[in-house]
Design a protein around this motif. Structure first.
Motif, PDB file in Angstrom:
ATOM      1  N   PRO A 149       0.806  -1.225   0.000  1.00  0.00           N
ATOM      2  CA  PRO A 149       0.000   0.000   0.000  1.00  0.00           C
ATOM      3  C   PRO A 149       0.839   1.276   0.000  1.00  0.00           C
ATOM      4  CG  PRO A 149      -0.972  -1.596   1.471  1.00  0.00           C
ATOM      5  CD  PRO A 149       0.337  -2.176   1.026  1.00  0.00           C
ATOM      6  N   ASN A 150       2.126   1.192   0.386  1.00  0.00           N
ATOM      7  CA  ASN A 150       2.994   2.368   0.399  1.00  0.00           C
ATOM      8  C   ASN A 150       3.719   2.587  -0.926  1.00  0.00           C
ATOM      9  OD1 ASN A 150       2.510   3.252   3.059  1.00  0.00           O
ATOM     10  ND2 ASN A 150       3.854   1.653   3.855  1.00  0.00           N
TER      11      ASN A 150
ATOM     12  N   ILE B  30       6.022   5.703  -5.497  1.00  0.00           N
ATOM     13  CA  ILE B  30       7.381   5.341  -5.071  1.00  0.00           C
ATOM     14  C   ILE B  30       7.719   6.020  -3.742  1.00  0.00           C
ATOM     15  CG2 ILE B  30       9.839   5.464  -5.604  1.00  0.00           C
ATOM     16  CD1 ILE B  30       8.561   3.570  -7.431  1.00  0.00           C
ATOM     17  N   GLY B  31       7.606   7.352  -3.710  1.00  0.00           N
ATOM     18  CA  GLY B  31       7.972   8.088  -2.506  1.00  0.00           C
ATOM     19  C   GLY B  31       7.750   9.578  -2.676  1.00  0.00           C
ATOM     20  N   THR B  32       8.474  10.366  -1.862  1.00  0.00           N
ATOM     21  CA  THR B  32       8.320  11.823  -1.842  1.00  0.00           C
ATOM     22  C   THR B  32       9.690  12.482  -1.866  1.00  0.00           C
ATOM     23  OG1 THR B  32       6.336  11.554  -0.488  1.00  0.00           O
ATOM     24  CG2 THR B  32       7.301  13.757  -0.592  1.00  0.00           C
ATOM     25  N   VAL B  33       9.815  13.584  -2.595  1.00  0.00           N
ATOM     26  CA  VAL B  33      11.085  14.317  -2.679  1.00  0.00           C
ATOM     27  C   VAL B  33      11.413  14.958  -1.329  1.00  0.00           C
ATOM     28  CG1 VAL B  33      12.305  16.241  -3.767  1.00  0.00           C
ATOM     29  CG2 VAL B  33      10.786  14.771  -5.135  1.00  0.00           C
ATOM     30  N   VAL B  34      12.644  14.719  -0.848  1.00  0.00           N
ATOM     31  CA  VAL B  34      13.075  15.326   0.418  1.00  0.00           C
ATOM     32  C   VAL B  34      14.233  16.298   0.229  1.00  0.00           C
ATOM     33  CG1 VAL B  34      12.266  13.418   1.854  1.00  0.00           C
ATOM     34  CG2 VAL B  34      14.577  13.332   0.886  1.00  0.00           C
ATOM     35  N   SER B  35      14.906  16.243  -0.937  1.00  0.00           N
ATOM     36  CA  SER B  35      16.042  17.140  -1.160  1.00  0.00           C
ATOM     37  C   SER B  35      16.384  17.172  -2.643  1.00  0.00           C
ATOM     38  CB  SER B  35      17.265  16.679  -0.350  1.00  0.00           C
ATOM     39  OG  SER B  35      18.383  17.497  -0.596  1.00  0.00           O
ATOM     40  N   VAL B  36      16.879  18.320  -3.113  1.00  0.00           N
ATOM     41  CA  VAL B  36      17.301  18.469  -4.512  1.00  0.00           C
ATOM     42  C   VAL B  36      18.675  19.136  -4.517  1.00  0.00           C
ATOM     43  CG1 VAL B  36      16.752  19.433  -6.770  1.00  0.00           C
ATOM     44  CG2 VAL B  36      14.898  18.745  -5.235  1.00  0.00           C
TER      45      VAL B  36
ATOM     46  N   ASN C  70      19.045   4.107   4.353  1.00  0.00           N
ATOM     47  CA  ASN C  70      18.010   4.463   5.341  1.00  0.00           C
ATOM     48  C   ASN C  70      16.716   4.978   4.706  1.00  0.00           C
ATOM     49  OD1 ASN C  70      19.765   3.801   7.447  1.00  0.00           O
ATOM     50  ND2 ASN C  70      20.609   5.861   7.524  1.00  0.00           N
ATOM     51  N   ASN C  71      16.174   4.195   3.776  1.00  0.00           N
ATOM     52  CA  ASN C  71      14.921   4.533   3.084  1.00  0.00           C
ATOM     53  C   ASN C  71      15.018   5.769   2.193  1.00  0.00           C
ATOM     54  OD1 ASN C  71      13.750   2.359   4.576  1.00  0.00           O
ATOM     55  ND2 ASN C  71      11.778   3.382   4.416  1.00  0.00           N
ATOM     56  N   ILE C  72      16.236   6.216   1.923  1.00  0.00           N
ATOM     57  CA  ILE C  72      16.454   7.330   1.006  1.00  0.00           C
ATOM     58  C   ILE C  72      17.020   6.791  -0.307  1.00  0.00           C
ATOM     59  CG2 ILE C  72      17.669   9.502   0.593  1.00  0.00           C
ATOM     60  CD1 ILE C  72      15.551   9.692   2.743  1.00  0.00           C
ATOM     61  N   CYS C  73      16.400   7.196  -1.408  1.00  0.00           N
ATOM     62  CA  CYS C  73      16.885   6.843  -2.739  1.00  0.00           C
ATOM     63  C   CYS C  73      17.308   8.114  -3.464  1.00  0.00           C
ATOM     64  CB  CYS C  73      15.788   6.148  -3.544  1.00  0.00           C
ATOM     65  SG  CYS C  73      15.158   4.629  -2.799  1.00  0.00           S
ATOM     66  N   GLU C  74      18.193   7.964  -4.433  1.00  0.00           N
ATOM     67  CA  GLU C  74      18.572   9.108  -5.246  1.00  0.00           C
ATOM     68  C   GLU C  74      18.141   8.875  -6.691  1.00  0.00           C
ATOM     69  OE1 GLU C  74      22.805   9.570  -4.936  1.00  0.00           O
ATOM     70  OE2 GLU C  74      23.191   8.112  -6.525  1.00  0.00           O
ATOM     71  N   VAL C  75      17.724   9.951  -7.312  1.00  0.00           N
ATOM     72  CA  VAL C  75      17.297   9.887  -8.713  1.00  0.00           C
ATOM     73  C   VAL C  75      18.260  10.725  -9.539  1.00  0.00           C
ATOM     74  CG1 VAL C  75      15.434  10.300 -10.345  1.00  0.00           C
ATOM     75  CG2 VAL C  75      14.894   9.645  -7.982  1.00  0.00           C
TER      76      VAL C  75
ATOM     77  N   VAL D 205      18.190  14.181  -7.221  1.00  0.00           N
ATOM     78  CA  VAL D 205      17.008  14.347  -6.382  1.00  0.00           C
ATOM     79  C   VAL D 205      16.946  13.183  -5.391  1.00  0.00           C
ATOM     80  CG1 VAL D 205      14.508  14.641  -6.338  1.00  0.00           C
ATOM     81  CG2 VAL D 205      15.830  15.437  -8.319  1.00  0.00           C
ATOM     82  N   TYR D 206      16.770  13.524  -4.127  1.00  0.00           N
ATOM     83  CA  TYR D 206      16.681  12.498  -3.085  1.00  0.00           C
ATOM     84  C   TYR D 206      15.221  12.338  -2.666  1.00  0.00           C
ATOM     85  CZ  TYR D 206      21.712  13.128  -2.935  1.00  0.00           C
ATOM     86  OH  TYR D 206      23.047  13.207  -3.284  1.00  0.00           O
ATOM     87  N   ILE D 207      14.781  11.103  -2.638  1.00  0.00           N
ATOM     88  CA  ILE D 207      13.399  10.840  -2.250  1.00  0.00           C
ATOM     89  C   ILE D 207      13.367   9.824  -1.108  1.00  0.00           C
ATOM     90  CG2 ILE D 207      12.718  11.215  -4.647  1.00  0.00           C
ATOM     91  CD1 ILE D 207      12.005   8.210  -4.736  1.00  0.00           C
ATOM     92  N   LYS D 208      12.287   9.862  -0.362  1.00  0.00           N
ATOM     93  CA  LYS D 208      12.108   8.922   0.748  1.00  0.00           C
ATOM     94  C   LYS D 208      10.961   7.977   0.426  1.00  0.00           C
ATOM     95  CE  LYS D 208      11.117   8.615   5.700  1.00  0.00           C
ATOM     96  NZ  LYS D 208      10.799   9.368   6.937  1.00  0.00           N
ATOM     97  N   ILE D 209      11.210   6.681   0.616  1.00  0.00           N
ATOM     98  CA  ILE D 209      10.125   5.709   0.472  1.00  0.00           C
ATOM     99  C   ILE D 209       9.566   5.411   1.863  1.00  0.00           C
ATOM    100  CG2 ILE D 209      11.158   4.717  -1.599  1.00  0.00           C
ATOM    101  CD1 ILE D 209      11.990   2.321   0.082  1.00  0.00           C
ATOM    102  N   GLU D 210       8.264   5.099   1.921  1.00  0.00           N
ATOM    103  CA  GLU D 210       7.588   4.968   3.209  1.00  0.00           C
ATOM    104  C   GLU D 210       7.619   3.556   3.777  1.00  0.00           C
ATOM    105  OE1 GLU D 210       6.593   7.500   4.899  1.00  0.00           O
ATOM    106  OE2 GLU D 210       7.139   8.857   3.258  1.00  0.00           O
ATOM    107  N   GLU D 211       7.769   2.572   2.924  1.00  0.00           N
ATOM    108  CA  GLU D 211       7.698   1.192   3.401  1.00  0.00           C
ATOM    109  C   GLU D 211       8.944   0.804   4.186  1.00  0.00           C
ATOM    110  OE1 GLU D 211       5.989  -1.754   4.580  1.00  0.00           O
ATOM    111  OE2 GLU D 211       4.881  -1.050   2.812  1.00  0.00           O
ATOM    112  N   ASN D 212       8.748   0.114   5.330  1.00  0.00           N
ATOM    113  CA  ASN D 212       9.854  -0.431   6.105  1.00  0.00           C
ATOM    114  C   ASN D 212      10.217  -1.800   5.521  1.00  0.00           C
ATOM    115  OD1 ASN D 212      11.710  -1.351   7.936  1.00  0.00           O
ATOM    116  ND2 ASN D 212      10.376  -1.212   9.725  1.00  0.00           N
TER     117      ASN D 212
END
Length: 265
Positions: free
Chosen positions: A145-146, A225-231, A190-195, A242-249
């Motif tokens: 669902p996340n 996928i997630g939400t942008v947290v930093s550019v 730590n649940n952070i991905c880079e694009v 672009v750094y994004i955070k995914i919500e799923e653990n």
């Protein structure tokens, strides 16, 4: 050793006190004049009470120790029961979220449960309890669902291995909303991905949603996928990172969905 001796003495304290009383009584009768009988009787009572006193205190300590052990055991049982209730509550929430997703999504998805987790064939992966008998194939997208959490890596009749998004070799094409700019996502930490491969003049802001781009045959377009947290601007390049955070653990996966081509009867 001393503790066992004290326990034995404690268990036989009445017999020991009786024997000592009888011995002192005979001593009094044999050696003492009648005028001093009351004095010696009082002395015997004092001595007897003194002898019994440590046993009484030891009995109280033993009783207190047993009560403490019972209380500790009850505390552990209550703690385990509370933990079990919390886990059941979290599981119910996950199942409700999955039911809502199944109702709202238009794709053909089938539920699965994680049966094993860990690194498999040099991949960050989990094993699930459905396979080819349910229509699962290699490269099928896997979601919760996340959002997207991986794709099918290998399949057997009754199980499959899911290649997780947090593997260093995992790549997925994404799109930013509302700008519609695209890029290639990979795991960071730590649940952070880079694009990467994002044009430097792209209009992307913190808080923008990130979804699958649909530019591959694996992931349908528009999956979250997630939400942008930093550019940030890439050095010496005409690109942004672009750094994004995914919500799923990903360390606590239990239930998930596999997107298949058609529903199996």
């Amino acid at each position: 050793m001393l503790f066992r001796l004290l326990i034995r003495l404690q268990r036989n304290k009445q017999h020991i006190a009786f024997i000592l009383s009888v011995i002192f009584s005979f001593i009094l009768i044999y050696f003492s004049p009648s005028s001093q009988y009351n004095y010696f009787r009082s002395t015997v009572n004092t001595i007897t009470s003194f002898i019994k006193s440590p046993f009484s205190k030891f009995s109280e300590l033993t009783k207190t120790k047993l009560e403490n052990e019972v209380l500790r055991e009850q505390l552990v049982l209550l703690s385990l029961e509370n933990e079990s209730l919390l886990e059941q509550g979290m599981e119910n929430i996950k199942l409700k979220d999955m039911l809502d997703l199944k109702r709202n999504i238009e794709l053909n998805i089938i539920p699965a449960k994680v049966t094993n987790r860990g690194t498999t064939t040099n991949l960050n992966a989990v094993t699930i309890d459905i396979g080819s008998e349910k229509g699962v194939k290699i490269n099928d997208a896997v979601i919760t669902p996340n959002g997207v959490i991986g794709k099918i890596f290998s399949v057997s009749n009754h199980s499959a291995i899911v290649h997780l998004i947090n593997d260093s070799e995992f790549r997925i094409g994404v799109r930013f909303l509302p700008s519609a700019e695209t890029g290639i996502l990979r795991w960071k930490t730590n649940n952070i991905c880079e694009v990467r491969e994002v044009y430097k003049n792209s209009n992307i802001s913190v808080g923008d949603r990130v979804v699958t781009s649909g530019l591959s045959d694996i992931f349908p377009e528009g999956l979250p996928i997630g939400t942008v947290v930093s550019v940030a601007n890439a050095r010496d390049q005409f690109q942004k990172i672009v750094y994004i955070k995914i919500e799923e653990n990903l360390n606590a996966l239990i239930y998930l969905f596999v997107i298949i081509d058609e529903v199996q009867e």
